[in-house]
Design a protein around this motif. Structure first.
Motif, PDB file in Angstrom:
ATOM      1  N   PHE A 117       0.802  -1.227   0.000  1.00  0.00           N
ATOM      2  CA  PHE A 117       0.000   0.000   0.000  1.00  0.00           C
ATOM      3  C   PHE A 117       0.838   1.282   0.000  1.00  0.00           C
ATOM      4  N   VAL A 118       2.044   1.243   0.563  1.00  0.00           N
ATOM      5  CA  VAL A 118       2.888   2.454   0.586  1.00  0.00           C
ATOM      6  C   VAL A 118       3.240   2.920  -0.828  1.00  0.00           C
ATOM      7  N   PRO A 119       3.707   2.019  -1.720  1.00  0.00           N
ATOM      8  CA  PRO A 119       3.946   2.474  -3.099  1.00  0.00           C
ATOM      9  C   PRO A 119       2.673   3.012  -3.758  1.00  0.00           C
ATOM     10  N   LEU A 120       1.540   2.386  -3.431  1.00  0.00           N
ATOM     11  CA  LEU A 120       0.270   2.862  -3.997  1.00  0.00           C
ATOM     12  C   LEU A 120      -0.027   4.288  -3.535  1.00  0.00           C
ATOM     13  N   GLN A 121       0.242   4.570  -2.270  1.00  0.00           N
ATOM     14  CA  GLN A 121       0.013   5.916  -1.740  1.00  0.00           C
ATOM     15  C   GLN A 121       0.904   6.940  -2.447  1.00  0.00           C
ATOM     16  N   ASN A 122       2.181   6.587  -2.663  1.00  0.00           N
ATOM     17  CA  ASN A 122       3.101   7.495  -3.347  1.00  0.00           C
ATOM     18  C   ASN A 122       2.673   7.764  -4.784  1.00  0.00           C
ATOM     19  N   ILE A 123       2.247   6.705  -5.462  1.00  0.00           N
ATOM     20  CA  ILE A 123       1.757   6.865  -6.846  1.00  0.00           C
ATOM     21  C   ILE A 123       0.535   7.762  -6.870  1.00  0.00           C
ATOM     22  N   LEU A 124      -0.357   7.552  -5.898  1.00  0.00           N
ATOM     23  CA  LEU A 124      -1.574   8.356  -5.816  1.00  0.00           C
ATOM     24  C   LEU A 124      -1.243   9.838  -5.582  1.00  0.00           C
ATOM     25  N   GLN A 125      -0.288  10.103  -4.688  1.00  0.00           N
ATOM     26  CA  GLN A 125       0.082  11.490  -4.397  1.00  0.00           C
ATOM     27  C   GLN A 125       0.642  12.175  -5.640  1.00  0.00           C
ATOM     28  N   LYS A 126       1.502  11.498  -6.372  1.00  0.00           N
ATOM     29  CA  LYS A 126       2.061  12.071  -7.590  1.00  0.00           C
ATOM     30  C   LYS A 126       0.972  12.331  -8.628  1.00  0.00           C
ATOM     31  N   PHE A 127      -0.002  11.401  -8.700  1.00  0.00           N
ATOM     32  CA  PHE A 127      -1.109  11.573  -9.639  1.00  0.00           C
ATOM     33  C   PHE A 127      -1.946  12.806  -9.294  1.00  0.00           C
ATOM     34  N   ILE A 128      -2.239  12.977  -7.995  1.00  0.00           N
ATOM     35  CA  ILE A 128      -3.020  14.137  -7.553  1.00  0.00           C
ATOM     36  C   ILE A 128      -2.258  15.437  -7.821  1.00  0.00           C
ATOM     37  N   ASP A 129      -0.955  15.423  -7.551  1.00  0.00           N
ATOM     38  CA  ASP A 129      -0.142  16.611  -7.809  1.00  0.00           C
ATOM     39  C   ASP A 129      -0.166  16.985  -9.286  1.00  0.00           C
ATOM     40  N   ARG A 130      -0.020  15.980 -10.139  1.00  0.00           N
ATOM     41  CA  ARG A 130      -0.033  16.241 -11.580  1.00  0.00           C
ATOM     42  C   ARG A 130      -1.404  16.719 -12.046  1.00  0.00           C
ATOM     43  N   LEU A 131      -2.447  16.177 -11.425  1.00  0.00           N
ATOM     44  CA  LEU A 131      -3.806  16.534 -11.827  1.00  0.00           C
ATOM     45  C   LEU A 131      -4.126  17.979 -11.479  1.00  0.00           C
ATOM     46  N   PHE A 132      -3.751  18.397 -10.252  1.00  0.00           N
ATOM     47  CA  PHE A 132      -4.134  19.738  -9.778  1.00  0.00           C
ATOM     48  C   PHE A 132      -3.042  20.791 -10.009  1.00  0.00           C
ATOM     49  N   LEU A 133      -1.784  20.395  -9.864  1.00  0.00           N
ATOM     50  CA  LEU A 133      -0.693  21.372  -9.922  1.00  0.00           C
ATOM     51  C   LEU A 133       0.067  21.344 -11.238  1.00  0.00           C
ATOM     52  N   LYS A 134      -0.186  20.341 -12.049  1.00  0.00           N
ATOM     53  CA  LYS A 134       0.496  20.155 -13.332  1.00  0.00           C
ATOM     54  C   LYS A 134       1.976  19.794 -13.189  1.00  0.00           C
ATOM     55  N   LYS A 135       2.452  19.701 -11.948  1.00  0.00           N
ATOM     56  CA  LYS A 135       3.836  19.296 -11.692  1.00  0.00           C
ATOM     57  C   LYS A 135       3.947  18.868 -10.241  1.00  0.00           C
ATOM     58  N   SER A 136       5.068  18.262  -9.881  1.00  0.00           N
ATOM     59  CA  SER A 136       5.250  17.792  -8.513  1.00  0.00           C
ATOM     60  C   SER A 136       5.582  18.963  -7.584  1.00  0.00           C
ATOM     61  N   VAL A 137       5.414  18.727  -6.264  1.00  0.00           N
ATOM     62  CA  VAL A 137       5.732  19.761  -5.273  1.00  0.00           C
ATOM     63  C   VAL A 137       7.217  20.111  -5.339  1.00  0.00           C
TER      64      VAL A 137
END
Length: 333
Positions: A68-88
């Motif tokens: 689940f930890v890798p899944l959480q990291n993938i999810l966070q990157k996906f959300i960042d790309r969706l809303f911010l268009k780039k990573s933090v």
């Protein structure tokens, strides 16, 4: 993350809140799924093996977490790309580069002001050079004339060359290059460069210096910029004229300065009679991008604070609305 947004305005607050809300909801759902999966796996394995213990349950939870930890990291990157268009991380890097660019722009503004002051300094050498060039064709055989003016021409050319190099060095950001400097001479030079601005705004400049132990190990260009930023703010605060007072306070015993004992400091006070700073704004005046002016980046005092800090000094401000502001700089001897 929200602290960075509020303090440094690294992105739109609505986008950040929406991103955080969506991310929190999804992580909440994943957490429920994680605990459910862990519990089901534990029950199934208990029934399968008939073995029950805390260590066994903890082992089941740990193994499930690895998935689940890798899944959480993938999810966070996906959300960042969706809303911010780039990573933090990319946004932070971008903002660091932007801040460096704005700091350089602020420095170049100071260079422009210094250049106008130096134009006056260069006029005097140019006058002598012009006079020499006009008389030279008719005085080529006059050895006394050549003997008198040749060293003067060389000195004035060196003077112009030094002024130009100082201006170029001032425009380049660099760590402090410490050298023994007469602080009063530096203050006088900086104030003289702004004399036209002071006269134009009907501001009287009062200098109150103590005379002993004025030599400090500082970067003269950087300290000059720090003083310049403060004086420019003082000029802006007195659009209708007023009094600018620049004072120094030195240790009572000059021998302490010569020995360089720790804790001994020289204080520079720059006081104006302008409209002052509101109490609620005082804690933020050294914050990057904080400004109450219609024009300006809000980085002048932030750069000043950084310069003084790099010199292991301190800077404070005292102000009363409608009565004026005093900046206090303490530099170690």
């Amino acid at each position: 993350f929200l602290y960075l947004i509020f303090k440094y305005h690294i992105m739109d607050i609505h986008v950040a809140l929406t991103r955080s809300f969506v991310y929190t909801i999804l992580i909440f759902l994943i957490s429920i799924l994680y605990f459910s999966t862990t519990r089901i796996a534990e029950i199934y394995l208990n029934e399968l093996t008939g073995y029950k213990s805390f260590i066994f349950s903890f082992l089941c939870a740990s193994i499930t977490a690895l998935a689940f930890v890798p899944l959480q990291n993938i999810l966070q990157k996906f959300i960042d790309r969706l809303f911010l268009k780039k990573s933090v991380e990319e946004i932070e890097t971008e903002n660091k580069l932007l801040k460096q660019e704005i700091i350089q722009t602020e420095r170049l503004k100071s260079v422009a002001i210094l250049a106008s002051g130096m134009a006056h300094e260069i006029k005097n050498p140019l006058t002598l050079l012009k006079t020499f060039s006009e008389f030279l064709p008719n005085r080529l055989d006059d050895k006394e004339f050549l003997k008198k003016f040749s060293p003067m021409v060389a000195n004035e050319i060196n003077r112009i060359d030094e002024l130009v190099h100082n201006l170029l060095d001032f425009a380049k950001p660099a760590p402090p290059a410490l050298k023994a400097t007469d602080i009063h001479q530096l203050l006088n030079h900086t104030l003289d460069l702004l004399s036209n601005d002071l006269i134009k705004h009907h501001i009287q400049c009062v200098r109150r210096y103590q005379v002993d132990g004025t030599c400090l190990d500082i970067d003269p260009k950087q300290i000059s910029q720090a003083v310049l930023n403060i004086v420019l703010n003082a000029i802006d605060a007195m659009p209708g004229g007023g009094t600018l007072t620049v004072a120094t306070e030195l240790p009572l015993t000059p021998s302490l300065v010569k020995r360089g004992n720790g804790g001994v400091e020289i204080t520079i006070k720059i006081q104006d009679t302008g409209y002052g700073i509101k109490p609620e704004h005082l804690p933020h005046i050294f914050d990057p991008f904080f400004t109450q002016k219609d024009e300006g980046t809000g980085l002048g005092l932030s750069i000043t604070h950084e310069i003084i800090r790099n010199h292991k000094g301190k800077i404070f401000v005292e102000s009363q609305a409608g009565k004026g502001t005093t900046f206090i700089i303490e530099l170690p001897c």
